[in-house]
Every structure is written in C-alpha cells, then in structure tokens.
Write an enzyme that holds these catalytic residues in place. Structure first.
Site: not given
Length: 444
Positions: A56, A59, A192, A195
């Site tokens: 780009c 960019c 856990c 988790c």
C-alpha cells in the site's frame, strides 16, 4: 476515476512489495496474532495500532510519521503496527477493510475506537494525547477499564460479557441442541489456569462473531464443575474443552488455536458453511433497496434487460448467475438486488449504466456513496473477477451521482412470466369517407 470503496486506498500499488515497514530499532512495536493479546489486550496502557499492507502506497507514506510519533510518545502511549496483509485474521477481527487503518485501544480493549485525525506525526501525537486525557478522566470517575467477561466471579467486566452465553444443565437443550444457530461451547472449570487465560480471548471472539455473523454463530460457556449433567453427557475430561454443535448432528471437537483470531476464523468458516445464500431482491420500491442495503457493507445491483428482450427463460438465466455468485460470496453478507432496464431510470443514470448496455452490474457502498461498475462479462467468471478485485481494494470507483441515493420508483414486481406486448386499440374506420377529405395546399 480512482477513488475509494470500503475505505480502501486505491493508490496502493501491487508492484511494490516490502516485507515489513518497521524493525526492532524503531519505537513502533510489531504486533502479530501471537503477541497481540499479551501486548495490547492485557495491557493497562493506551495503544495506537496501525493496520497496514506492505504493497500500500499510502501506508508507505505514513511510515516515517508513524515512527516519529512513536518516538515522541515513548513511555506515554504505546504505538504498534500490524501487517494485516499477512495477518488477515487479526485485521478481520477488528473490521479492517482498508489500509492504513488506525485504531485506538483505550479503556475497553475489546472495542477500540477508529482514529479519525490527520496522518502527520503532530496530528497523531495530538490524537493520542486527547485519547489519553479521556482515559485518565474515566479512571478518575471510577469507570472500569477492564474488558472481557468474568464468568468465574460472576461480576460485570465489560461490554463483551453478554456476548458469551452462560449455559447450564437446565437451558442447554433449548439454547443449543434445539437452536438453528451453530454453537461453539467452552466447558471450563473455575480453578483451571488455561481456562482463565482463554477467558478474554473467548469473550472478545464472542463479540466479534456475533457482529460478523449477525448471531448465526454463538459462543457459550458451561461451568463443568457445577453443571455436571451436560458435561458428563459429552465426556468432558479436561479443561478447557471446546465443542461445536450443529442442529441434528453429533458435536465436533474444536481442534484450532486458542487465540481470538483462531476462534473467530473457525466461527466464520462455520458460518460460511451453514449460512444460506442471501436473498435476491427485486427493487420494486425504496424500502426494498433501503432494507437490503442499510445493514450491508456493499450492495450488488444488476440491471437486467427488459422482459420483452429476453423472456422468462433469459431473465432466469441471469438471475441464476447472480444467485450463484451470491452463494459464493455469502460470507461477505452483502446485499443483492436487481431491477429491469428502464424501471429505475434515476438509479441507472446515477450509476452511468446506460452506456454499457444490459445486463449491467454495479457494486455500491451506500455509506460512502461510492460505486464501481462491472466492465467484464455478466458471467460467473466476469462477476467473480469484478467482486474479487473490489474485495482486495482494487478497481475504479466513482461517487454516486450527487452523493445521495437516487429516487426509487414503486413498480409492480415481476410475475415470473414472459412479457407481452401491449394490445393495440382497434379503430373502426368504416364510417370515414376518405374520398371526401380535402386539404388546403397552403397548410401542407
């Protein structure tokens, strides 16, 4: 005329190929799916993140100012960059469709704000400091800067909490098994550690998936230590365990990664696999156009030949091509419409369709009032190439006539039949004596 569609800069050249804009010596932190969560989401700092593509041109022009701003903000605001061309899942997670896109990750990291300021280093610094002042004021007022959902403690921890559905022994059958939606369900244990690490990823993914699939794919969570009935039914032995549920099918084990980008990518694949093709809508009034386009990033509108020119069989062949392409691109959730040539003349004029003949097709971004015309054949190959080019930010676009949607007329919907020529009125000439008619030559 080169312009923009989807906010994508069409000045980006495909001939330019740069592996990366930033190095370890810069104050810009290179971000990837592997470090984005730890660096940005779990950080207490304010972040400015640029999503860019190496090819780009805009960019490339931004790079020196982005580096200069990062140096000026060092120790105050963190500045990062994501190669969204390489890490498409990360860009897609935050709805990045054009380059460069800059987002501000402030109090709620799961809902970053779009940076709307200038692209000079001074403007970037000013925007960062403004966002920082806002963040400090929120903290002074006692507003929480946390994000995600806190299912273990049960507290309110941000906007994404409600997007993860709490599932129990009592509601699992009704919510999941009897649902027409596809479900990704996490079975967890409060103690856990894995988790707990997954929690912010699952919450952020739930929000993104809900928005991008319009609720057709849902993310839920089951506390397996409390709701042991449903957990034992599916043989849950370790935590976290993620399973995929489709109505009428056996559950499938989720085998993907545990980052939000991995989860979102799998959810979008599930959506694409199970979503029906979008409806093909005839433009018979303004409501038909508005209803189809208002929630869609892009509307694909075809103008088909008059029914007297093609008959029902010919028209249906064109509609079949559209339906095939709508199914192919259903993951995009675009709107698909059609009208008969001459039925919506203002619409045709605003799109400049008249000079290309029929059938014709245009892609319209109603939010930006930009459109692009199909220049190739009205066929599977021609339309696919047209839409593929637009999807990656290429192609010529223009502003819709006047910058507003044209007037849409109310017309009768097509009845699915061949067209019929209007009946000519019979005139009785038996009483007209042509021999008695005289003309004044001076009038001729």
């Amino acid at each position: 005329m080169k312009s923009q569609l989807f906010g994508v800069s069409l000045g980006c050249s495909l001939l330019v190929c740069i592996s990366a804009f930033y190095s370890s010596s810069d104050d810009v932190i290179e971000l990837t799916p592997s470090n984005f969560n730890s660096e940005v989401i779990q950080s207490d700092s304010l972040w400015l993140v640029e999503f860019y593509a190496p090819w780009c041109g805009h960019c490339q022009n931004l790079t020196p100012d982005w580096k200069k701003a990062a140096t000026a903000l060092k120790g105050i605001v963190k500045v990062g960059a994501v190669d969204a061309d390489q890490h498409k899942s990360l860009g897609g997670q935050y709805g990045v469709r054009g380059f460069p896109t800059i987002k501000i990750f402030g109090a709620n990291k799961n809902k970053p704000e779009d940076y709307q300021g200038g692209r000079t280093s001074q403007a970037i610094v000013d925007g960062a400091m403004s966002a920082l002042r806002t963040l400090v004021k929120e903290r002074l007022s006692g507003k929480s800067g946390s994000s995600g959902y806190n299912r273990q403690s049960g507290g309110d921890s941000g906007g994404s909490k409600k997007d993860v559905v709490e599932l129990t022994d009592d509601n699992f059958n009704e919510m999941v098994l009897e649902s027409n939606e596809v479900w990704m369900v996490e079975f967890f244990a409060p103690w856990c550690g894995h988790c707990k690490n997954l929690e912010p990823e699952w919450a952020a993914a739930a929000t993104a998936v809900k928005e991008q699939t319009k609720g057709m794919v849902r993310l839920g969570a089951v506390d397996a230590t409390v709701h042991q009935g449903v957990s034992s039914r599916y043989g849950i032995r370790g935590f976290p365990t993620i399973k995929i549920f489709r109505k009428g099918e056996e559950p499938e084990d989720y085998q993907g990664g545990r980052s939000r980008s991995d989860i979102i990518a799998r959810a979008l694949d599930l959506f694409s696999d199970n979503a029906p093709a979008p409806e093909l809508v005839e433009i018979i009034n303004e409501d038909a156009l508005k209803k189809t386009c208002e929630d869609s990033q892009l509307c694909i509108i075809s103008v088909l030949p008059h029914i007297l020119d093609t008959g029902a069989a010919g028209r249906n062949s064109y509609l079949d091509v559209m339906m095939k392409m709508a199914d192919k691109y259903k993951k995009k959730m675009w709107g698909w419409l059609w009208t008969e040539a001459g039925a919506q003349m203002e619409l045709e004029a605003s799109l400049g369709i008249g000079g290309f003949g029929y059938p014709a097709m245009a892609a319209i971004n109603t939010r930006k009032m930009k459109f692009a015309l199909l220049r190739g054949s009205f066929s599977d190959t021609g339309i696919h190439e047209f839409l593929r080019e637009l999807s990656v930010g290429r192609g010529s676009t223009a502003t819709l006539g006047g910058g507003v949607m044209p007037k849409i007329h109310t017309v009768e919907p097509w009845d699915g039949k061949d067209g019929q020529l209007p009946e000519e009125e019979d005139y009785d000439l038996s009483d007209v004596e042509l021999d008695d008619v005289t003309y004044d030559k001076t009038e001729l």
